[in-house]
Design an enzyme around this catalytic site. Structure first.
Site, PDB file in Angstrom:
ATOM      1  N   GLU A  21       0.836  -1.209   0.000  1.00 12.67           N
ATOM      2  CA  GLU A  21       0.000   0.000   0.000  1.00 12.67           C
ATOM      3  C   GLU A  21       0.868   1.254   0.000  1.00 12.67           C
ATOM      4  OE1 GLU A  21      -3.984  -0.735   2.467  1.00 12.67           O
ATOM      5  OE2 GLU A  21      -2.176  -1.055   3.666  1.00 12.67           O
ATOM      6  N   TYR A  53     -13.755  27.232  -1.591  1.00 11.01           N
ATOM      7  CA  TYR A  53     -13.769  25.785  -1.798  1.00 11.01           C
ATOM      8  C   TYR A  53     -12.507  25.309  -2.495  1.00 11.01           C
ATOM      9  CZ  TYR A  53     -18.758  26.837  -1.212  1.00 11.01           C
ATOM     10  OH  TYR A  53     -19.952  27.321  -0.773  1.00 11.01           O
ATOM     11  N   GLU A  73      -7.043   6.801  10.182  1.00  7.83           N
ATOM     12  CA  GLU A  73      -7.428   7.649  11.309  1.00  7.83           C
ATOM     13  C   GLU A  73      -6.416   8.769  11.516  1.00  7.83           C
ATOM     14  OE1 GLU A  73      -9.142   3.531  12.123  1.00  7.83           O
ATOM     15  OE2 GLU A  73      -7.265   4.323  11.305  1.00  7.83           O
ATOM     16  N   LYS A  98     -11.151   4.356   1.611  1.00 10.20           N
ATOM     17  CA  LYS A  98     -10.213   3.613   0.759  1.00 10.20           C
ATOM     18  C   LYS A  98     -11.073   2.699  -0.099  1.00 10.20           C
ATOM     19  CE  LYS A  98      -6.546   1.716   2.682  1.00 10.20           C
ATOM     20  NZ  LYS A  98      -5.633   1.049   3.628  1.00 10.20           N
TER      21      LYS A  98
END
Length: 100
Positions: A21, A53, A73, A98
């Site tokens: 990953e 934005y 997290e 994910k």
């Protein structure tokens, strides 16, 4: 207080516990809810009084792609810290997905 929501900010980054990953990277999708007093922007119809934005998107994209965490997290926590620090918002909520 008003809530402005940006959903589906797509970023390719290298987060995860597994070495593959972190080496290969993957797609992350981030949603951000930002609490901001929009009354002045609504009254004046002025971008200078509104939440930018484009800046929110830039901060989310740069933070996500420019760092590497084992846990999503930790990424979500960093995004909250950056958004609260760099924008005139009172509160934020971030969701990190994910999809793969």
């Amino acid at each position: 207080m008003d809530v402005v929501s940006l959903q589906g900010i797509d970023v390719y980054a290298h987060h995860g516990v597994h070495p593959a990953e972190r080496e290969l990277g993957q797609r992350f999708v981030i949603d951000a809810d930002l609490w901001f007093d929009c009354s002045s922007a609504a009254r004046t119809d002025s971008l200078g009084q509104a939440l930018d934005y484009t800046e929110v998107h830039r901060l989310v994209s740069e933070t996500t792609a420019g760092t590497s965490f084992h846990l999503i997290e930790a990424l979500a926590g960093r995004l909250c810290t950056v958004l609260l620090r760099d924008l005139p918002v009172h509160r934020v909520s971030v969701t990190v997905q994910k999809p793969n």
